[in-house]
Design an enzyme around this catalytic site. Sequence first.
Site, PDB file in Angstrom:
ATOM      1  N   GLY A  93      -7.669 -29.317  -4.792  1.00 18.89           N
ATOM      2  CA  GLY A  93      -7.719 -29.624  -3.344  1.00 18.89           C
ATOM      3  C   GLY A  93      -6.977 -28.465  -2.406  1.00 18.89           C
ATOM      4  O   GLY A  93      -6.926 -28.549  -1.100  1.00 18.89           O
ATOM      5  N   CYS A 103     -16.482 -27.270  -6.322  1.00 16.21           N
ATOM      6  CA  CYS A 103     -15.471 -27.245  -7.499  1.00 16.21           C
ATOM      7  C   CYS A 103     -14.094 -27.475  -6.978  1.00 16.21           C
ATOM      8  O   CYS A 103     -13.479 -26.578  -6.957  1.00 16.21           O
ATOM      9  CB  CYS A 103     -15.674 -26.318  -8.343  1.00 16.21           C
ATOM     10  SG  CYS A 103     -17.086 -25.799  -8.975  1.00 16.21           S
ATOM     11  N   CYS A 144     -10.596 -16.790 -11.007  1.00 20.45           N
ATOM     12  CA  CYS A 144      -9.472 -16.408 -11.304  1.00 20.45           C
ATOM     13  C   CYS A 144      -9.446 -15.548 -12.919  1.00 20.45           C
ATOM     14  O   CYS A 144      -8.315 -15.723 -13.513  1.00 20.45           O
ATOM     15  CB  CYS A 144      -8.226 -17.536 -11.514  1.00 20.45           C
ATOM     16  SG  CYS A 144      -8.503 -18.681 -12.669  1.00 20.45           S
ATOM     17  N   LYS A 148      -7.627 -25.205  -1.630  1.00 15.67           N
ATOM     18  CA  LYS A 148      -8.421 -24.476  -0.890  1.00 15.67           C
ATOM     19  C   LYS A 148      -9.207 -25.307  -0.040  1.00 15.67           C
ATOM     20  O   LYS A 148      -9.727 -25.258   1.309  1.00 15.67           O
ATOM     21  CB  LYS A 148      -9.417 -23.849  -1.682  1.00 15.67           C
ATOM     22  CG  LYS A 148      -8.901 -22.623  -2.651  1.00 15.67           C
ATOM     23  CD  LYS A 148      -9.879 -22.038  -3.542  1.00 15.67           C
ATOM     24  CE  LYS A 148      -9.573 -21.172  -4.568  1.00 15.67           C
ATOM     25  NZ  LYS A 148      -8.689 -21.877  -5.685  1.00 15.67           N
TER      26      LYS A 148
END
Length: 843
Positions: free
Chosen positions: A165, A161, A338, A167
């Site tokens: 971008g 997922c 999160c 990470k």
Amino acid sequence: MGRGRKRHFSWKSHAEIEKVHEKLQKYYDNLLQLPDEEKAQFWDALRRELPNSFRFAGSKSHAIAVRNLLKERYMPEIVKIEHADGRKVEPPQPVPWYPNDLAWDMTTPKNVVRKFAPFAAFQKFLVSETSIGNISRQEVVSMIPPLVMDVRPGMTVLDMCASPGSKATQLLEMIHQGEEARIRKFLRAFAKEDGLDLGVQTEEELEIDEDVDSADDGRATGLLIANDADYKRCHMLVHQLKRLSSPNMIVTNHDATMYPSIRLPSEPGKPDRPRYIKFDRILADVPCSGDGTLRKNINLWNDWNPNSALGLHTTQIRILVRALSMLKPGGRVVYSTCSMNPVENEAIVAAAIAKCGGPEKVEIVDCSNELPGLKRRPGLKSWNVMDRSSRIWNSMQEVNEFLQSGERTNMPGKLLETMFPPPEGSAGADLPLERCMRVYAHLQNTGGFFITVLHKKEEVKIRPDEPKSASTAQPDGSRDSPATDKPSDVAETPDTAAQAPAAASESETGAGEPRVDENGDGEQEPTPPHGSKRPRSEEPAQLESQEPKKPRLENGSEQSEAKPQPQARPGRNQHGQFEEPFKYLSPDHEVLQNIKSFYSLSARFPQDRFMVRNAAGDPTKAIYYTSQLVKDVLVENEGRGVKVVHGGVKMFMKQDAPSADVCRWRIQSEGMPIIEGYVGENRVVRLRKRETLRKLLIEMFPKIADGAWEQLGEIGERVRDIGMGCLVLRLEPDGTEESFMERMALPLWKSVHSLNLMLPKEERAAMLLRIFNDTTPLINRALQKEKQAKIDQHEKERRAGENGEKAASNDAQQENGGTTAAEDPAMLDDVEDAPTPEGMVSD
């Protein structure tokens, strides 16, 4: 974790929104059981604005070089700043647990940044470097998952997922770690034989371990597949990742709950036994309710609803289970959200491990010794669940007893057994969930985050769900059938893995709840059906082996004899967008042979990895380059239902050339770092003094005819005598103050009368600021002359009037320096294939 959606604007400013939510506070006070003093710190931190944070990106050596500018140029002035009352202004600070001081954050308000010149100068530097990808604006906690994945060169990695971008960029950097030094060390062994001058051996070359990822002459052999379910956000992802110029990256567009198996070429001698990728590392940073982002997504204080977490629970399990099924034994999956809600965190981890065979198959990795300096809390071993009506339940048994009581009011809605802690006596009761990591806002002034590292010990066989695992109450007290997923119990079989069940329906996933972002830009947007990170695609693309569904009549029944339906245009995906196929060129193709001859390209550079994106397989506009593994994936999976949006690096662009002797294919700036070490000396120009580069950056198309080449200093004679076309400009440090701090290679174009550095306008400006601390406006003299020529010609035509006399184009040429766009296409920056800076805008 919102990704590329429309902004949700509130009529209230952030300061005006009352940051109070009684049910939210009730749930987490009861759940976390913090001491009173720490509880106050917890809520106070969530009500404060989140600090700005950023990370230096790219190769380690380049990232450190850019970081040093912050430390040496800007910080000495920033730390001197004082308010009128004598208080020091708080400067940017390095994140204590991020390696090499490559991540920083700052709490300085915007009005302070604008007020003080040193801060304003630093802000300009920050914006400039961010625009070209040397700095990534990323929330601090979102940097954690890639760091605990233990990605090493040569590994195959999947980000399930991935958009936008941030990470994935970290993961790609890890795959390429040390590559530049390894390649140069390999080339140096053959430099004399190949006629290459590689300059002085660098410190990185001396320290590099040649045995790491050495199978392809030093080139990175690993692979990153970055996936997102939303097609538009996939293109956001491409834009972000293209800045790293990696031929080892593919972007796909699939629902992560049923990510397809990726086929590989069969082993020699075994053509009937297909192989599939088993990944070394997988990141599952899943869609979540996002209540850890309260500091930047202020509207969550009004919109938080426990149903968001409940609705995403099943989807999150499916994603993690699919990840574990695609992982090779010995590999790692990192699961992150999160959110602070255990229904989306510890409950998911426990459920996924149970479905994969228990702790004998999958274990939770203890990461307490990793990232020293990161303050974290252990995962929860027990928790309760708040239902959609804000009633708190302690166990599934309690829910079932309530349903059996016949009570018709205050119904709990859809609750699942997997939402609660594993019951005592079950196989999962002793899971070391304390090894999970919880990051809270008050610990280090960050957002909230949850991270778990899972190690796959051996192959798994996915357990199907049992009907008793769900308990759903209707208003009349009856129960629905289970709403849990039923993945195949042979999910390890590649052909069936791609046929995994669809994600939860909209009714299960909290449609209408607020969504949040993960990259720290503070955007808030309307919620799609699947929660805070990204929506599921409208409809999963059918694989070729699947039969199309029969059309239905208005009353819902199927047509027995349906008329043929109009077919979608070949190459279009389920959203109607057209994706060109990937076609590889034969090494013997005349275009590649011409390129090889013109650039004296070393035979050590692979000739069979160039491709184009059109069905005919002809190099008409651009030629791309990929790694061997990317080639294998693209070739083997063509027509098999794998939806690839992007792959490869644009290496060559076609252009008009002033002579038949000039190669019509110029090296693209993004491909230059990959190929420059293999280009023969006949197309190389070396530059050691910075002032010449400064002139090339500021002035576009400086003249070299009629003795003007003398103004180009040390490279003047070289560019005067070298043949026209694309050149490699190598910036080589020589240890003097007038030289460069790091080695670079840039594309240069020589035409009949002028020279041009082939860089986008924003990259020119950024390099000018970074290397020279110069903000001089860029000058395009050739374009100015061309505009003046048109004005003069128009004036002559006007004066000619009724006589019909027309101004000769040669007059314009002679009066404006001897060059027109007709002769030198590099002067027309609106011609798509002309050798001009990509994206340059006329002044």
